[in-house]
Design a protein around this motif. Sequence first.
Motif, PDB file in Angstrom:
ATOM      1  N   ARG A   1       0.829  -1.193   0.000  1.00  0.00           N
ATOM      2  CA  ARG A   1       0.000   0.000   0.000  1.00  0.00           C
ATOM      3  C   ARG A   1       0.879   1.264   0.000  1.00  0.00           C
ATOM      4  NH1 ARG A   1      -5.496   1.007   1.273  1.00  0.00           N
ATOM      5  NH2 ARG A   1      -5.695  -1.232   0.911  1.00  0.00           N
ATOM      6  N   GLY A   2       0.642   2.147  -0.938  1.00  0.00           N
ATOM      7  CA  GLY A   2       1.390   3.392  -1.032  1.00  0.00           C
ATOM      8  C   GLY A   2       2.673   3.303  -1.835  1.00  0.00           C
ATOM      9  N   ASN A   3       2.991   2.117  -2.356  1.00  0.00           N
ATOM     10  CA  ASN A   3       4.266   1.954  -3.055  1.00  0.00           C
ATOM     11  C   ASN A   3       4.326   2.711  -4.379  1.00  0.00           C
ATOM     12  OD1 ASN A   3       5.572   0.494  -1.138  1.00  0.00           O
ATOM     13  ND2 ASN A   3       5.520  -1.460  -2.212  1.00  0.00           N
ATOM     14  N   ILE A   4       3.190   2.864  -5.050  1.00  0.00           N
ATOM     15  CA  ILE A   4       3.220   3.625  -6.309  1.00  0.00           C
ATOM     16  C   ILE A   4       3.658   5.055  -6.030  1.00  0.00           C
ATOM     17  CG2 ILE A   4       1.834   4.533  -8.212  1.00  0.00           C
ATOM     18  CD1 ILE A   4       0.122   2.039  -8.081  1.00  0.00           C
ATOM     19  N   ARG A   5       3.057   5.683  -5.029  1.00  0.00           N
ATOM     20  CA  ARG A   5       3.430   7.047  -4.673  1.00  0.00           C
ATOM     21  C   ARG A   5       4.897   7.121  -4.246  1.00  0.00           C
ATOM     22  NH1 ARG A   5       4.106   8.852   0.072  1.00  0.00           N
ATOM     23  NH2 ARG A   5       2.861   7.192   1.022  1.00  0.00           N
ATOM     24  N   ARG A   6       5.327   6.183  -3.405  1.00  0.00           N
ATOM     25  CA  ARG A   6       6.700   6.215  -2.929  1.00  0.00           C
ATOM     26  C   ARG A   6       7.693   6.012  -4.075  1.00  0.00           C
ATOM     27  NH1 ARG A   6       4.292   3.980   1.848  1.00  0.00           N
ATOM     28  NH2 ARG A   6       4.285   1.858   1.003  1.00  0.00           N
ATOM     29  N   ALA A   7       7.368   5.114  -4.990  1.00  0.00           N
ATOM     30  CA  ALA A   7       8.259   4.878  -6.124  1.00  0.00           C
ATOM     31  C   ALA A   7       8.385   6.137  -6.983  1.00  0.00           C
ATOM     32  CB  ALA A   7       7.742   3.710  -6.968  1.00  0.00           C
ATOM     33  N   VAL A   8       7.257   6.770  -7.262  1.00  0.00           N
ATOM     34  CA  VAL A   8       7.269   7.978  -8.096  1.00  0.00           C
ATOM     35  C   VAL A   8       8.026   9.115  -7.411  1.00  0.00           C
ATOM     36  CG1 VAL A   8       5.795   9.778  -9.079  1.00  0.00           C
ATOM     37  CG2 VAL A   8       5.166   7.377  -9.343  1.00  0.00           C
ATOM     38  N   GLN A   9       7.954   9.163  -6.095  1.00  0.00           N
ATOM     39  CA  GLN A   9       8.657  10.209  -5.352  1.00  0.00           C
ATOM     40  C   GLN A   9      10.141   9.923  -5.184  1.00  0.00           C
ATOM     41  OE1 GLN A   9       6.343  10.477  -1.732  1.00  0.00           O
ATOM     42  NE2 GLN A   9       4.952  11.997  -2.613  1.00  0.00           N
ATOM     43  N   GLY A  10      10.592   8.771  -5.695  1.00  0.00           N
ATOM     44  CA  GLY A  10      12.014   8.468  -5.667  1.00  0.00           C
ATOM     45  C   GLY A  10      12.500   7.748  -4.428  1.00  0.00           C
ATOM     46  N   GLU A  11      11.568   7.271  -3.598  1.00  0.00           N
ATOM     47  CA  GLU A  11      11.986   6.531  -2.412  1.00  0.00           C
ATOM     48  C   GLU A  11      12.541   5.166  -2.817  1.00  0.00           C
ATOM     49  OE1 GLU A  11       9.178   6.364   0.780  1.00  0.00           O
ATOM     50  OE2 GLU A  11       8.374   8.359   0.342  1.00  0.00           O
ATOM     51  N   SER A  12      13.377   4.604  -1.961  1.00  0.00           N
ATOM     52  CA  SER A  12      14.023   3.331  -2.255  1.00  0.00           C
ATOM     53  C   SER A  12      13.085   2.175  -1.906  1.00  0.00           C
ATOM     54  CB  SER A  12      15.335   3.202  -1.472  1.00  0.00           C
ATOM     55  OG  SER A  12      15.978   1.981  -1.764  1.00  0.00           O
ATOM     56  N   VAL A  13      12.175   1.866  -2.832  1.00  0.00           N
ATOM     57  CA  VAL A  13      11.207   0.795  -2.591  1.00  0.00           C
ATOM     58  C   VAL A  13      11.425  -0.389  -3.529  1.00  0.00           C
ATOM     59  CG1 VAL A  13       9.430   2.307  -1.654  1.00  0.00           C
ATOM     60  CG2 VAL A  13       9.532   1.903  -4.113  1.00  0.00           C
ATOM     61  N   GLY A  14      12.528  -0.374  -4.271  1.00  0.00           N
ATOM     62  CA  GLY A  14      12.768  -1.457  -5.216  1.00  0.00           C
ATOM     63  C   GLY A  14      14.172  -1.390  -5.776  1.00  0.00           C
ATOM     64  N   THR A  15      14.313  -1.827  -6.994  1.00  0.00           N
ATOM     65  CA  THR A  15      15.604  -1.836  -7.693  1.00  0.00           C
ATOM     66  C   THR A  15      15.515  -0.943  -8.917  1.00  0.00           C
ATOM     67  OG1 THR A  15      16.013  -4.119  -6.996  1.00  0.00           O
ATOM     68  CG2 THR A  15      17.333  -3.285  -8.836  1.00  0.00           C
ATOM     69  N   ILE A  16      16.552  -0.143  -9.127  1.00  0.00           N
ATOM     70  CA  ILE A  16      16.605   0.733 -10.290  1.00  0.00           C
ATOM     71  C   ILE A  16      17.602   0.169 -11.296  1.00  0.00           C
ATOM     72  CG2 ILE A  16      17.123   3.035 -11.167  1.00  0.00           C
ATOM     73  CD1 ILE A  16      16.419   4.143  -8.431  1.00  0.00           C
TER      74      ILE A  16
END
Length: 225
Positions: free
Chosen positions: A202-217
């Motif tokens: 929950r909220g990961n789309i927003r966090r990803a778009v904001q540049g938070e480290s929620v995955g792998t780039i």
Amino acid sequence: MGKLSYGIDPGVVQDIAAEIAEVVASGIQMAIVVGGGNIFRGLKAAAGGMDRATGDYIGMIATVMNAMTLQDALEQMGIPTRVQTAIAMQEVAEPYIRRRAIRHLEKGRVVIFGAGSGNPFFTTDTTAALRAAEIDAEVIFKATKVDGIYDCDPQLNPQARRYHTLSYNYVLAQDLRVMDSTAIALCKENNIPIMVFDLTGRGNIRRAVQGESVGTIVGGFCEVS
């Protein structure tokens, strides 16, 4: 699909739409490529004896069903949305036209690309890379069921290591299969970074778009971290 064995879970659709609406409300332009595996998988059908091209076309039609479902959920939340398809379905969606898609984004509309690239033997990953290059997107967010790219299957090995950043070349050389090689090559050629993250959080789309480290780039990095 959520926890269902087949089809569309309305609750999951509503949750995804709510997160997308939150991002769009902040002024960010968003285009979406949807898959259709919850309804039909062409590759699986081909393995069962169906003609591969026929299976892929059916799979592309399945993506339009998902696109229309997501459009409906977004518009019920007040987010103007357009579905564009690579296979003409003028009664229910616009044909894909690059300049029209860009204009929709400029007007604050969410654009959902359905029917893949319109060609068999190409995945929706490749479609995402292609459309991103065409509309000059800044980044691709690959929404999956895992929180990034690992050096081995984290479900089989609890000691699996999650990467924070990877180069295009490393992904291709190691055949990590986060996206198919054609999609990775397209992103590399057009210098489009890819963020791989867990859609179910929950909220990961927003966090990803904001540049938070929620995955792998995945990008043009020289090192792996």
